[in-house]
Design a protein around this motif. Structure first.
Motif, PDB file in Angstrom:
ATOM      1  N   UNK A 148       0.826  -1.211   0.000  1.00 18.51           N
ATOM      2  CA  UNK A 148       0.000   0.000   0.000  1.00 18.51           C
ATOM      3  C   UNK A 148       0.864   1.265   0.000  1.00 18.51           C
ATOM      4  N   UNK A 149       2.176   1.064  -0.210  1.00 12.25           N
ATOM      5  CA  UNK A 149       3.160   2.164  -0.189  1.00 12.25           C
ATOM      6  C   UNK A 149       2.902   3.114   0.981  1.00 12.25           C
ATOM      7  N   UNK A 150       2.737   2.506   2.133  1.00 13.83           N
ATOM      8  CA  UNK A 150       2.578   3.294   3.361  1.00 13.83           C
ATOM      9  C   UNK A 150       3.943   3.527   3.983  1.00 13.83           C
ATOM     10  N   UNK A 151       4.103   4.681   4.584  1.00 17.27           N
ATOM     11  CA  UNK A 151       5.297   4.923   5.388  1.00 17.27           C
ATOM     12  C   UNK A 151       4.997   4.334   6.774  1.00 17.27           C
ATOM     13  N   UNK A 152       5.556   3.157   7.025  1.00 18.04           N
ATOM     14  CA  UNK A 152       5.188   2.419   8.240  1.00 18.04           C
ATOM     15  C   UNK A 152       5.531   3.203   9.511  1.00 18.04           C
ATOM     16  N   UNK A 153       6.752   3.763   9.520  1.00 15.24           N
ATOM     17  CA  UNK A 153       7.190   4.522  10.701  1.00 15.24           C
ATOM     18  C   UNK A 153       6.239   5.691  10.976  1.00 15.24           C
ATOM     19  N   UNK A 154       5.962   6.474   9.928  1.00 14.29           N
ATOM     20  CA  UNK A 154       5.103   7.658  10.094  1.00 14.29           C
ATOM     21  C   UNK A 154       3.687   7.247  10.487  1.00 14.29           C
ATOM     22  N   UNK A 155       3.210   6.169   9.858  1.00 14.57           N
ATOM     23  CA  UNK A 155       1.856   5.703  10.158  1.00 14.57           C
ATOM     24  C   UNK A 155       1.717   5.276  11.608  1.00 14.57           C
ATOM     25  N   UNK A 156       2.711   4.547  12.100  1.00 19.09           N
ATOM     26  CA  UNK A 156       2.674   4.094  13.495  1.00 19.09           C
ATOM     27  C   UNK A 156       2.770   5.283  14.456  1.00 19.09           C
ATOM     28  N   UNK A 157       3.593   6.254  14.081  1.00 16.65           N
ATOM     29  CA  UNK A 157       3.750   7.411  14.978  1.00 16.65           C
ATOM     30  C   UNK A 157       2.492   8.266  15.002  1.00 16.65           C
ATOM     31  N   UNK A 158       1.808   8.329  13.860  1.00 17.67           N
ATOM     32  CA  UNK A 158       0.532   9.052  13.836  1.00 17.67           C
ATOM     33  C   UNK A 158      -0.498   8.322  14.683  1.00 17.67           C
ATOM     34  N   UNK A 159      -0.522   7.004  14.540  1.00 22.62           N
ATOM     35  CA  UNK A 159      -1.522   6.210  15.258  1.00 22.62           C
ATOM     36  C   UNK A 159      -1.283   6.235  16.767  1.00 22.62           C
ATOM     37  N   UNK A 160      -0.032   6.129  17.157  1.00 21.86           N
ATOM     38  CA  UNK A 160       0.287   6.050  18.590  1.00 21.86           C
ATOM     39  C   UNK A 160       0.564   7.427  19.209  1.00 21.86           C
ATOM     40  N   UNK A 161       0.537   8.468  18.388  1.00 19.33           N
ATOM     41  CA  UNK A 161       0.748   9.825  18.885  1.00 19.33           C
ATOM     42  C   UNK A 161       2.068   9.935  19.639  1.00 19.33           C
ATOM     43  N   UNK A 162       3.122   9.409  19.047  1.00 23.57           N
ATOM     44  CA  UNK A 162       4.434   9.509  19.694  1.00 23.57           C
ATOM     45  C   UNK A 162       5.492   8.787  18.879  1.00 23.57           C
ATOM     46  N   UNK A 163       6.724   8.931  19.334  1.00 25.85           N
ATOM     47  CA  UNK A 163       7.843   8.268  18.647  1.00 25.85           C
ATOM     48  C   UNK A 163       7.732   6.753  18.832  1.00 25.85           C
ATOM     49  N   UNK A 164       8.119   6.025  17.773  1.00 24.10           N
ATOM     50  CA  UNK A 164       8.087   4.570  17.863  1.00 24.10           C
ATOM     51  C   UNK A 164       9.433   3.970  17.440  1.00 24.10           C
ATOM     52  N   UNK A 165       9.702   2.823  18.004  1.00 22.31           N
ATOM     53  CA  UNK A 165      10.871   2.030  17.589  1.00 22.31           C
ATOM     54  C   UNK A 165      10.310   0.715  17.049  1.00 22.31           C
ATOM     55  N   UNK A 166      10.473   0.528  15.744  1.00 24.25           N
ATOM     56  CA  UNK A 166       9.912  -0.683  15.131  1.00 24.25           C
ATOM     57  C   UNK A 166      10.888  -1.834  15.336  1.00 24.25           C
ATOM     58  N   UNK A 167      10.358  -2.962  15.742  1.00 21.90           N
ATOM     59  CA  UNK A 167      11.182  -4.154  15.963  1.00 21.90           C
ATOM     60  C   UNK A 167      10.579  -5.341  15.222  1.00 21.90           C
ATOM     61  N   UNK A 168      11.443  -6.254  14.815  1.00 23.66           N
ATOM     62  CA  UNK A 168      10.962  -7.467  14.143  1.00 23.66           C
ATOM     63  C   UNK A 168      11.750  -8.654  14.694  1.00 23.66           C
ATOM     64  N   UNK A 169      11.052  -9.734  14.940  1.00 22.79           N
ATOM     65  CA  UNK A 169      11.749 -10.898  15.513  1.00 22.79           C
ATOM     66  C   UNK A 169      12.475 -11.662  14.405  1.00 22.79           C
ATOM     67  N   UNK A 185      -6.838  -2.338   4.498  1.00 26.02           N
ATOM     68  CA  UNK A 185      -6.922  -1.609   3.224  1.00 26.02           C
ATOM     69  C   UNK A 185      -6.257  -0.228   3.324  1.00 26.02           C
ATOM     70  N   UNK A 186      -4.995  -0.251   3.623  1.00 22.38           N
ATOM     71  CA  UNK A 186      -4.144   0.951   3.676  1.00 22.38           C
ATOM     72  C   UNK A 186      -4.532   1.913   4.806  1.00 22.38           C
ATOM     73  N   UNK A 187      -5.402   1.477   5.690  1.00 24.42           N
ATOM     74  CA  UNK A 187      -5.727   2.298   6.869  1.00 24.42           C
ATOM     75  C   UNK A 187      -5.196   1.583   8.106  1.00 24.42           C
TER      76      UNK A 187
END
Ligand SMILES: [Zn+2]
Length: 297
Positions: free
Chosen positions: A41-62, A152-154
């Motif tokens: 969906x060509x989403x900016x994952x970092x920006x999307x998560x920060x918008x959703x959580x209203x703060x800085x995020x650190x993305x991690x993957x196992x 769906x990209x949301x």
């Protein structure tokens, strides 16, 4: 609609901060499918998560989740997803390829990472962002796990699970009780008043929310605490109240008593004067007349 959702999410994350110790930057565990969908969906994952959580995020993957991506590398767009996933912090889940020929399922891996000891606690305060419904269903049974997925990209943040909400409510009650204890030990009257009104409001909320036996008990405990407080307050006022009144009354007798020493000389004079006044009242000029007489004499 969008603004309304954003407001809801802000409220949600505040609850997680208050009752579950979440702090920025929020550690977000993502799974392979979510990273892949973000790419599709060509989403900016970092920006999307920060918008959703209203703060800085650190993305991690196992390690397992990144292996899921590698195993699908022939599917379109997965290579870009892998490149993206490589930029995230790797969460060592301990499921090494040497020990596990195949990567663990997202459910097995993430449930182990989030709730290491199987106590239903999210000790490391992870936000879990997963497209896997089974994982989300499991995470709802662990207290204090914010859940995010992409529809769906949301980007959607799930409402608080029942398990999480319960923990939050009991944490809130514990907090009130400790605050009550604090307020009783404090000596400032004004602060106590404010605390009292707050606690009353919160008590009502508690009673409305749930009617289990424990809650009733806690409410009673709160009431007892309050009544004790009120007694203390009344005593405090009682000491203050009568004092000014009694002091005033005492002042009147003390004043003549105090002036008794000088009055020994004048004592006779005022009494005579009063008698004269009574007699002289009809003829007010009498007093000056006597003065005149004395002057004349
Ligand atoms: Zn793993």
């Amino acid at each position: 609609m969008r603004a309304k959702r954003s407001k809801q999410y802000k409220k949600l994350i505040q609850q997680y901060q208050l009752h579950h110790g979440f702090r920025e930057p929020y550690q977000v565990l993502v799974d392979a499918d979510l990273v892949h969908d973000a790419e599709r969906f060509t989403m900016d994952l970092q920006a999307g998560l920060e918008r959703t959580l209203h703060g800085k995020v650190k993305i991690m993957i196992t390690q397992c989740c990144i292996r899921h991506l590698y195993s699908k590398n022939k599917e379109p767009g997965v290579n870009r997803a892998i490149d993206l996933a490589k930029t995230f912090e790797r969460r060592r889940c301990g499921h090494r390829p040497d020990d596990f020929a195949e990567a663990l399922s997202t459910l097995d891996c993430l449930s182990h990472v989030v709730d290491e000891k199987g106590r239903g606690e999210n000790k490391h305060r992870y936000v879990v962002a997963t497209q896997d419904q089974n994982v989300r269903r499991y995470m709802r049974t662990v207290s204090g796990v914010p859940l995010i997925y992409i529809n769906r990209s949301v980007m959607i943040m799930e409402p608080m699970s029942e398990t999480t909400a319960k923990v939050g409510a009991s944490a809130e009650r514990a907090k009130f009780r400790s605050e009550l204890r604090k307020s009783t030990s404090e000596t400032t009257g004004e602060k106590r008043k404010r605390d009292d009104s707050d606690d009353n409001d919160n008590d009502n909320e508690d009673n409305d929310d749930d009617a289990s036996g424990d809650d009733d008990k806690s409410a009673k405990v709160d009431k007892v605490d309050k009544s004790e407080e009120k007694k203390k307050k009344k005593k405090a006022f009682g000491v203050k109240g009568p004092n000014p009144l009694s002091v005033k009354k005492k002042k009147k007798p003390t004043a003549p008593g105090g002036s008794a020493k000088p009055k020994t000389a004048d004592d006779g004079a005022p009494k005579k004067k009063r008698i004269r006044k009574h007699k002289a009242q009809p003829a007010d000029g009498a007093a000056p007349a006597t003065a005149e007489v004395s002057a004349e004499a």
